[in-house]
Write a protein that holds these residues in place. Structure first.
Motif, PDB file in Angstrom:
ATOM      1  N   LEU A   1      -5.718  10.973 -11.929  1.00 12.81           N
ATOM      2  CA  LEU A   1      -5.976   9.804 -11.096  1.00 12.81           C
ATOM      3  C   LEU A   1      -5.649  10.066  -9.626  1.00 12.81           C
ATOM      4  N   SER A   2      -4.693  10.939  -9.369  1.00 12.65           N
ATOM      5  CA  SER A   2      -4.319  11.255  -7.983  1.00 12.65           C
ATOM      6  C   SER A   2      -5.415  12.005  -7.239  1.00 12.65           C
ATOM      7  N   ARG A   3      -6.306  12.644  -7.952  1.00 14.86           N
ATOM      8  CA  ARG A   3      -7.406  13.393  -7.319  1.00 14.86           C
ATOM      9  C   ARG A   3      -8.439  12.488  -6.650  1.00 14.86           C
ATOM     10  N   TYR A   4      -8.429  11.211  -6.974  1.00 14.10           N
ATOM     11  CA  TYR A   4      -9.506  10.321  -6.566  1.00 14.10           C
ATOM     12  C   TYR A   4      -9.170   9.417  -5.393  1.00 14.10           C
ATOM     13  N   GLN A   5      -8.181   9.756  -4.626  1.00 14.13           N
ATOM     14  CA  GLN A   5      -7.816   9.011  -3.422  1.00 14.13           C
ATOM     15  C   GLN A   5      -7.648   7.520  -3.694  1.00 14.13           C
ATOM     16  N   LEU A   6      -6.965   7.213  -4.779  1.00 19.04           N
ATOM     17  CA  LEU A   6      -6.713   5.829  -5.143  1.00 19.04           C
ATOM     18  C   LEU A   6      -5.421   5.351  -4.504  1.00 19.04           C
ATOM     19  N   ALA A   7      -5.363   4.072  -4.206  1.00 19.71           N
ATOM     20  CA  ALA A   7      -4.090   3.473  -3.808  1.00 19.71           C
ATOM     21  C   ALA A   7      -3.197   3.477  -5.052  1.00 19.71           C
ATOM     22  N   GLU A   8      -1.898   3.466  -4.853  1.00 15.55           N
ATOM     23  CA  GLU A   8      -0.958   3.515  -5.980  1.00 15.55           C
ATOM     24  C   GLU A   8      -1.232   2.422  -7.006  1.00 15.55           C
ATOM     25  N   PHE A   9      -1.460   1.198  -6.530  1.00 16.12           N
ATOM     26  CA  PHE A   9      -1.662   0.128  -7.500  1.00 16.12           C
ATOM     27  C   PHE A   9      -2.976   0.295  -8.252  1.00 16.12           C
ATOM     28  N   GLU A  10      -3.998   0.866  -7.611  1.00 17.89           N
ATOM     29  CA  GLU A  10      -5.267   1.137  -8.294  1.00 17.89           C
ATOM     30  C   GLU A  10      -5.046   2.171  -9.399  1.00 17.89           C
ATOM     31  N   LEU A  11      -4.318   3.210  -9.058  1.00 17.22           N
ATOM     32  CA  LEU A  11      -4.000   4.268 -10.013  1.00 17.22           C
ATOM     33  C   LEU A  11      -3.291   3.678 -11.234  1.00 17.22           C
ATOM     34  N   CYS A  12      -2.306   2.825 -10.994  1.00 16.71           N
ATOM     35  CA  CYS A  12      -1.530   2.264 -12.104  1.00 16.71           C
ATOM     36  C   CYS A  12      -2.352   1.289 -12.949  1.00 16.71           C
TER      37      CYS A  12
ATOM     38  N   ALA B   1     -14.166  -0.401 -15.216  1.00 19.30           N
ATOM     39  CA  ALA B   1     -13.258   0.072 -14.168  1.00 19.30           C
ATOM     40  C   ALA B   1     -13.463  -0.724 -12.881  1.00 19.30           C
ATOM     41  N   ILE B   2     -14.709  -0.948 -12.520  1.00 11.60           N
ATOM     42  CA  ILE B   2     -15.006  -1.694 -11.292  1.00 11.60           C
ATOM     43  C   ILE B   2     -14.603  -3.155 -11.440  1.00 11.60           C
ATOM     44  N   ALA B   3     -14.780  -3.725 -12.633  1.00  8.28           N
ATOM     45  CA  ALA B   3     -14.369  -5.114 -12.854  1.00  8.28           C
ATOM     46  C   ALA B   3     -12.846  -5.256 -12.751  1.00  8.28           C
ATOM     47  N   MET B   4     -12.120  -4.255 -13.234  1.00  5.78           N
ATOM     48  CA  MET B   4     -10.654  -4.304 -13.204  1.00  5.78           C
ATOM     49  C   MET B   4     -10.103  -4.003 -11.814  1.00  5.78           C
ATOM     50  N   VAL B   5     -10.759  -3.063 -11.119  1.00  7.83           N
ATOM     51  CA  VAL B   5     -10.301  -2.631  -9.795  1.00  7.83           C
ATOM     52  C   VAL B   5     -11.515  -2.569  -8.866  1.00  7.83           C
ATOM     53  N   PRO B   6     -11.978  -3.714  -8.386  1.00 11.11           N
ATOM     54  CA  PRO B   6     -13.193  -3.734  -7.558  1.00 11.11           C
ATOM     55  C   PRO B   6     -13.075  -2.897  -6.283  1.00 11.11           C
ATOM     56  N   SER B   7     -11.880  -2.682  -5.804  1.00 10.32           N
ATOM     57  CA  SER B   7     -11.705  -1.936  -4.559  1.00 10.32           C
ATOM     58  C   SER B   7     -12.117  -0.471  -4.676  1.00 10.32           C
TER      59      SER B   7
ATOM     60  N   LEU C   1       0.821  -1.211   0.000  1.00 14.05           N
ATOM     61  CA  LEU C   1       0.000   0.000   0.000  1.00 14.05           C
ATOM     62  C   LEU C   1       0.855   1.262   0.000  1.00 14.05           C
ATOM     63  N   ARG C   2       2.026   1.203   0.636  1.00 15.10           N
ATOM     64  CA  ARG C   2       2.913   2.373   0.711  1.00 15.10           C
ATOM     65  C   ARG C   2       3.847   2.480  -0.493  1.00 15.10           C
ATOM     66  N   ALA C   3       3.950   1.419  -1.269  1.00 10.49           N
ATOM     67  CA  ALA C   3       4.903   1.399  -2.387  1.00 10.49           C
ATOM     68  C   ALA C   3       4.500   2.383  -3.476  1.00 10.49           C
ATOM     69  N   LYS C   4       5.480   2.977  -4.104  1.00  9.85           N
ATOM     70  CA  LYS C   4       5.255   3.865  -5.247  1.00  9.85           C
ATOM     71  C   LYS C   4       5.231   2.994  -6.495  1.00  9.85           C
ATOM     72  N   CYS C   5       4.139   3.042  -7.209  1.00 12.03           N
ATOM     73  CA  CYS C   5       3.990   2.261  -8.442  1.00 12.03           C
ATOM     74  C   CYS C   5       4.102   3.191  -9.638  1.00 12.03           C
ATOM     75  N   LEU C   6       4.541   2.646 -10.746  1.00 10.96           N
ATOM     76  CA  LEU C   6       4.638   3.407 -11.983  1.00 10.96           C
ATOM     77  C   LEU C   6       3.770   2.753 -13.049  1.00 10.96           C
ATOM     78  N   MET C   7       3.122   3.594 -13.828  1.00 11.29           N
ATOM     79  CA  MET C   7       2.369   3.100 -14.977  1.00 11.29           C
ATOM     80  C   MET C   7       3.355   2.745 -16.083  1.00 11.29           C
ATOM     81  N   ASN C   8       2.927   1.898 -17.003  1.00 15.62           N
ATOM     82  CA  ASN C   8       3.799   1.525 -18.128  1.00 15.62           C
ATOM     83  C   ASN C   8       4.308   2.746 -18.869  1.00 15.62           C
ATOM     84  N   CYS C   9       3.446   3.742 -19.063  1.00 23.54           N
ATOM     85  CA  CYS C   9       3.858   4.939 -19.802  1.00 23.54           C
ATOM     86  C   CYS C   9       4.949   5.714 -19.051  1.00 23.54           C
TER      87      CYS C   9
END
Length: 138
Positions: free
Chosen positions: A81-92, A105-111, A19-27
């Protein structure tokens, strides 16, 4: 996480370290590897600075699966994506897969629909619309 609690990404039970890890998107990774590639090319006169196959394959992979190509678009995607209080992995996940509908979106990231979070369908739809605008004008 305690040994009793089972991990479940749909409920954001993934462990504090993750949850604390910084994730990066492919781009984002593609931009980083592109810069590194340019640096390595400049040093290519030196035979000890050869580009490894792993590096090249990694760069090909992230470029192939990057939905956003230019640096400004990548920055805007993370900002939106940062505006929506997402966890890093959800954002990515959302930034990498670019769902087109709330249901996708919900099917991919149910949380993102987990009870107690502020993500109503309207907010998710606005987020997806904002992302599609970036893609459209890129």
């Amino acid at each position: 996480m305690s040994g009793e609690e089972e991990e479940n990404a749909a409920e954001l039970k993934i462990g504090e370290e993750f949850l604390r890890a910084k994730c990066l998107m492919n781009c984002e990774v593609a931009l980083i590897l592109d810069r590194k590639y340019e640096q390595l090319q400049q040093l290519s006169d030196d035979p000890t600075n050869q580009i490894s196959q792993v590096f090249e394959k990694s760069m090909q992979y992230v470029k192939r699966f990057s939905r956003y190509k230019n640096q400004d678009a990548v920055r805007q995607v993370r900002e939106i994506l940062s505006r929506y209080q997402l966890a890093e992995f959800e954002l990515c996940v959302l930034g990498n897969l670019c769902p087109e509908t709330v249901e996708e979106a919900i099917a991919m990231v149910p949380s993102i629909k987990r009870k107690g979070r502020i993500h109503e369908d309207d907010a998710i739809e606005k987020m997806l619309n904002d992302l599609s605008l970036i893609k459209k004008f890129e």
